[in-house]
Design a protein around this motif. Structure first.
Motif, PDB file in Angstrom:
ATOM      1  N   GLY A  17       0.787  -1.222   0.000  1.00  0.00           N
ATOM      2  CA  GLY A  17       0.000   0.000   0.000  1.00  0.00           C
ATOM      3  C   GLY A  17       0.822   1.276   0.000  1.00  0.00           C
ATOM      4  O   GLY A  17       0.382   2.307  -0.513  1.00  0.00           O
ATOM      5  N   GLN A  18       2.025   1.241   0.556  1.00  0.00           N
ATOM      6  CA  GLN A  18       2.855   2.446   0.626  1.00  0.00           C
ATOM      7  C   GLN A  18       3.293   2.933  -0.744  1.00  0.00           C
ATOM      8  O   GLN A  18       3.475   4.140  -0.950  1.00  0.00           O
ATOM      9  CB  GLN A  18       4.104   2.182   1.480  1.00  0.00           C
ATOM     10  N   VAL A  19       3.482   2.008  -1.694  1.00  0.00           N
ATOM     11  CA  VAL A  19       4.106   2.398  -2.962  1.00  0.00           C
ATOM     12  C   VAL A  19       3.340   1.985  -4.206  1.00  0.00           C
ATOM     13  O   VAL A  19       3.648   2.460  -5.305  1.00  0.00           O
ATOM     14  CB  VAL A  19       5.535   1.813  -3.061  1.00  0.00           C
ATOM     15  N   ILE A  20       2.362   1.098  -4.087  1.00  0.00           N
ATOM     16  CA  ILE A  20       1.791   0.463  -5.270  1.00  0.00           C
ATOM     17  C   ILE A  20       1.160   1.463  -6.234  1.00  0.00           C
ATOM     18  O   ILE A  20       1.289   1.333  -7.458  1.00  0.00           O
ATOM     19  CB  ILE A  20       0.774  -0.644  -4.883  1.00  0.00           C
ATOM     20  N   ALA A  21       0.491   2.490  -5.732  1.00  0.00           N
ATOM     21  CA  ALA A  21      -0.138   3.459  -6.629  1.00  0.00           C
ATOM     22  C   ALA A  21       0.914   4.188  -7.462  1.00  0.00           C
ATOM     23  O   ALA A  21       0.742   4.370  -8.676  1.00  0.00           O
ATOM     24  CB  ALA A  21      -0.982   4.455  -5.837  1.00  0.00           C
ATOM     25  N   ASP A  22       2.003   4.600  -6.824  1.00  0.00           N
ATOM     26  CA  ASP A  22       3.067   5.296  -7.561  1.00  0.00           C
ATOM     27  C   ASP A  22       3.697   4.385  -8.605  1.00  0.00           C
ATOM     28  O   ASP A  22       4.000   4.822  -9.719  1.00  0.00           O
ATOM     29  CB  ASP A  22       4.146   5.786  -6.586  1.00  0.00           C
ATOM     30  N   VAL A  23       3.924   3.110  -8.243  1.00  0.00           N
ATOM     31  CA  VAL A  23       4.529   2.163  -9.174  1.00  0.00           C
ATOM     32  C   VAL A  23       3.632   1.965 -10.387  1.00  0.00           C
ATOM     33  O   VAL A  23       4.087   2.025 -11.542  1.00  0.00           O
ATOM     34  CB  VAL A  23       4.803   0.812  -8.476  1.00  0.00           C
ATOM     35  N   SER A  42      -3.428  -7.493   3.644  1.00  0.00           N
ATOM     36  CA  SER A  42      -4.140  -7.094   4.859  1.00  0.00           C
ATOM     37  C   SER A  42      -4.093  -5.584   5.063  1.00  0.00           C
ATOM     38  O   SER A  42      -4.657  -5.073   6.030  1.00  0.00           O
ATOM     39  CB  SER A  42      -3.538  -7.801   6.081  1.00  0.00           C
ATOM     40  N   ASP A  43      -3.415  -4.874   4.151  1.00  0.00           N
ATOM     41  CA  ASP A  43      -3.369  -3.418   4.239  1.00  0.00           C
ATOM     42  C   ASP A  43      -4.323  -2.816   3.201  1.00  0.00           C
ATOM     43  O   ASP A  43      -5.261  -3.471   2.760  1.00  0.00           O
ATOM     44  CB  ASP A  43      -1.929  -2.916   4.065  1.00  0.00           C
ATOM     45  N   ASN A  44      -4.073  -1.572   2.818  1.00  0.00           N
ATOM     46  CA  ASN A  44      -4.972  -0.884   1.897  1.00  0.00           C
ATOM     47  C   ASN A  44      -4.487  -0.925   0.447  1.00  0.00           C
ATOM     48  O   ASN A  44      -4.801  -0.034  -0.350  1.00  0.00           O
ATOM     49  CB  ASN A  44      -5.162   0.573   2.332  1.00  0.00           C
ATOM     50  N   SER A  45      -3.743  -1.961   0.091  1.00  0.00           N
ATOM     51  CA  SER A  45      -3.220  -2.073  -1.273  1.00  0.00           C
ATOM     52  C   SER A  45      -4.336  -1.996  -2.319  1.00  0.00           C
ATOM     53  O   SER A  45      -4.218  -1.272  -3.316  1.00  0.00           O
ATOM     54  CB  SER A  45      -2.448  -3.388  -1.452  1.00  0.00           C
ATOM     55  N   ALA A  46      -5.408  -2.738  -2.118  1.00  0.00           N
ATOM     56  CA  ALA A  46      -6.477  -2.799  -3.114  1.00  0.00           C
ATOM     57  C   ALA A  46      -7.089  -1.421  -3.347  1.00  0.00           C
ATOM     58  O   ALA A  46      -7.385  -1.050  -4.491  1.00  0.00           O
ATOM     59  CB  ALA A  46      -7.555  -3.789  -2.688  1.00  0.00           C
ATOM     60  N   GLU A  47      -7.272  -0.660  -2.285  1.00  0.00           N
ATOM     61  CA  GLU A  47      -7.848   0.676  -2.422  1.00  0.00           C
ATOM     62  C   GLU A  47      -6.938   1.573  -3.252  1.00  0.00           C
ATOM     63  O   GLU A  47      -7.407   2.344  -4.104  1.00  0.00           O
ATOM     64  CB  GLU A  47      -8.079   1.295  -1.034  1.00  0.00           C
ATOM     65  N   ALA A  90       6.047  -5.119  -7.603  1.00  0.00           N
ATOM     66  CA  ALA A  90       5.193  -4.058  -7.069  1.00  0.00           C
ATOM     67  C   ALA A  90       5.933  -3.059  -6.195  1.00  0.00           C
ATOM     68  O   ALA A  90       5.350  -2.045  -5.793  1.00  0.00           O
ATOM     69  CB  ALA A  90       4.051  -4.686  -6.255  1.00  0.00           C
ATOM     70  N   ASP A  91       7.194  -3.320  -5.878  1.00  0.00           N
ATOM     71  CA  ASP A  91       7.881  -2.492  -4.888  1.00  0.00           C
ATOM     72  C   ASP A  91       8.725  -1.372  -5.472  1.00  0.00           C
ATOM     73  O   ASP A  91       9.436  -0.680  -4.747  1.00  0.00           O
ATOM     74  CB  ASP A  91       8.764  -3.374  -3.997  1.00  0.00           C
ATOM     75  N   GLY A  92       8.656  -1.177  -6.792  1.00  0.00           N
ATOM     76  CA  GLY A  92       9.379  -0.069  -7.400  1.00  0.00           C
ATOM     77  C   GLY A  92      10.777  -0.399  -7.881  1.00  0.00           C
ATOM     78  O   GLY A  92      11.493   0.498  -8.343  1.00  0.00           O
TER      79      GLY A  92
END
Length: 228
Positions: A17-23, A42-47, A90-92
């Motif tokens: 969730g910390q980086v996926i949108a930017d990637v 279990s975090d907000n990755s999907a959102e 997914a981690d950049g």
């Protein structure tokens, strides 16, 4: 229209969730077709993924990177016009210019599968512990040696449709990388490596393979080869 409308990026994601949108947003500047498989995060990755315009497929529980890749490839293969398929972290760490270069090798019909290598050109970016583990993994694997690979566990790969349709990943966890190399060694497909640049950020280093996981990779390779 994009010159890469026939390319699909497959991104497995677990608690990114910390980086996926930017990637994803960065990758979509070049590659419009991306499917991200949220592997039971279990975090907000999907959102975050839902805001990017990428296709989102969700596993209800965490099944492992191998399973996420297989799900993503199956989804991408079903899309109209899909000809080339890139597995992308997914981690950049992975860079889209490398994917462009790898796709061109397939377009030129020089190979069926292009694997990224961190070791063809020594740029000093690979942490020394990871370097030792990865070079050892390539050297102890008979299948990697058969293919003359310098880097058998790089997650950046580009496959033609012919190759993607044949690939069936059954190892759900990190052992899938060894399984893919084993499949390629016996497939008759044309396989080549190209040098790629991996961006090791503080975040990606924290998410990467630990030394003990590296030892497990080598053990897995050894056991898989003995069972053949």
């Amino acid at each position: 229209m994009s010159q890469y409308d026939d390319v699909w990026l497959v991104i497995p994601a677990y608690n990114e969730g910390q980086v996926i949108a930017d990637v994803v947003e960065g990758a979509r500047k070049t590659f419009p077709n991306i499917v991200v498989v949220d592997d039971g995060s279990s975090d907000n990755s999907a959102e975050h993924i839902a805001t990017t315009g990428a296709h989102l497929v969700r596993h209800p529980v965490n099944l492992g990177q191998g399973a996420a890749l297989q799900t993503g490839l199956k989804y991408a293969l079903a899309q109209p016009g899909a000809r080339y398929f890139a597995t992308f972290d997914a981690d950049g760490q992975h860079q889209t210019p490398d994917v462009e270069k790898m796709v061109q090798v397939l377009r030129d019909d020089e190979a069926d599968v292009v694997l990224g290598s961190r070791f063809i050109e020594q740029n000093g970016q690979v942490p020394w512990i990871k370097r030792v583990v990865l070079r050892t993994a390539a050297s102890v694997s008979p299948t990697a040696r058969k293919l003359k690979l310098t880097d058998s566990h790089n997650g950046l790969r580009v496959l033609s449709r012919k190759a993607a349709e044949q690939l069936n990943i059954t190892m759900n966890g990190m052992a899938h990388a060894s399984e893919i190399v084993g499949f390629l060694a016996g497939s008759g497909l044309r396989v080549t490596e190209v040098p790629v640049d991996i961006l090791y950020t503080e975040y990606s280093r924290a998410k990467g393979q630990s030394l003990i996981n590296g030892v497990n990779i080598i053990f897995d390779i050894t056991m898989r080869e003995r069972s053949r």
